[in-house]
Design a protein around this motif. Structure first.
Motif, PDB file in Angstrom:
ATOM      1  N   THR A 121       0.885  -1.209  -0.092  1.00  0.00           N
ATOM      2  CA  THR A 121      -0.031   0.003   0.138  1.00  0.00           C
ATOM      3  C   THR A 121       0.907   1.249   0.024  1.00  0.00           C
ATOM      4  N   ARG A 125       1.497   4.040  -3.042  1.00  0.00           N
ATOM      5  CA  ARG A 125       1.151   5.331  -2.705  1.00  0.00           C
ATOM      6  C   ARG A 125       2.357   6.230  -3.318  1.00  0.00           C
ATOM      7  N   ALA A 169       0.088  11.710  -0.854  1.00  0.00           N
ATOM      8  CA  ALA A 169      -1.217  11.191  -0.870  1.00  0.00           C
ATOM      9  C   ALA A 169      -2.427  11.901  -0.245  1.00  0.00           C
ATOM     10  N   LEU A 191      -5.555   7.562   2.044  1.00  0.00           N
ATOM     11  CA  LEU A 191      -4.333   7.388   2.304  1.00  0.00           C
ATOM     12  C   LEU A 191      -3.827   5.840   2.210  1.00  0.00           C
TER      13      LEU A 191
END
Length: 236
Positions: A121, A125, A169, A191
């Motif tokens: 993740t 990002r 982000a 986020l």
């Protein structure tokens, strides 16, 4: 990002030799390239000689702590994404990590699959944006600075202003909905951390304000809407 998310080069910093070896084996099996070291001093030497896509950093270590190392890296302009590991999972510990510039926080003991998910993740990002066929969003003016929403790049009079993955982000999420109030829950989802508490979101906003506001205590651009969330109001 030096390559794809699934082949990213990670620096694992943990003084627990058993956990360090387990993390190295598991993350290798996930396709990541791993450099593993036992303390902050060794991490500094590794960072000086190699480029990393993300750091997995333990908080409590002999000598320099993970929090101190993270704060020092950010102060020196190093924005490598940091996922912090700690045996203390209280909200105030998570906040302390965010205040020192880390991107995410995982309490021990943890499921290795969750660790891999959080790493991916953060890497997504931090990755350059993928071109889309929709209409481009115009850059947003924030006083003397301009934020390129498509490239997630903030520029000031002296050039590019470094943002962490979380800050980038966050600013993207606000800039894609200029003039709209985003709740803390919506921001957490943007986020990639929907479980983040309100205080954690507030800390991220505070850090971002330090980079875009002339006076972060009296913000012009990233404004708080009481009981609702945050809104971006661009301007010269």
């Amino acid at each position: 990002m030096n390559g794809s998310v699934d082949t990213a080069h990670l620096l694992v910093v943990d003084d627990d030799a058993r956990l360090r070896d387990l993390l190295q084996r598991f993350l290798n099996e996930q396709g990541f390239r791993i450099t593993a070291v036992a303390d902050a001093a060794a991490a500094r030497r590794a960072i000086a000689s190699m480029m990393f896509d993300l750091m997995v950093l333990d908080v409590m270590m002999p000598g320099e702590s993970g929090l101190t190392l993270a704060e020092s890296l950010r102060r020196d302009g190093n924005e490598v994404p940091i996922l912090m590991l700690t045996a203390r999972g209280a909200p105030e510990d998570r906040i302390a990590g965010l205040e020192h510039g880390v991107d995410d926080y995982l309490a021990k003991p943890f499921d290795p699959r969750e660790l891999a998910l959080r790493i991916r993740t953060i890497l997504r990002r931090a990755a350059p944006p993928v071109a889309t066929h929709g209409l481009p969003i115009a850059p947003v003016q924030l006083g003397p600075c301009w934020f390129d929403v498509e490239r997630a790049e903030l520029r000031g009079p002296e050039g590019v202003i470094r943002l962490t993955g979380g800050e980038s982000a966050l600013l993207q999420a606000l800039a894609r909905r200029v003039g709209e109030v985003l709740s803390r829950e919506e921001i957490g989802t943007a986020l990639g951390t929907p479980e983040a508490g309100e205080r954690a979101i507030d800390v991220q906003v505070t850090r971002l304000r330090r980079k875009v506001e002339t006076d972060p205590r009296e913000p012009r651009f990233i404004q708080t809407v009481r009981h609702r969330g945050y809104v971006l109001r661009p301007g010269p």
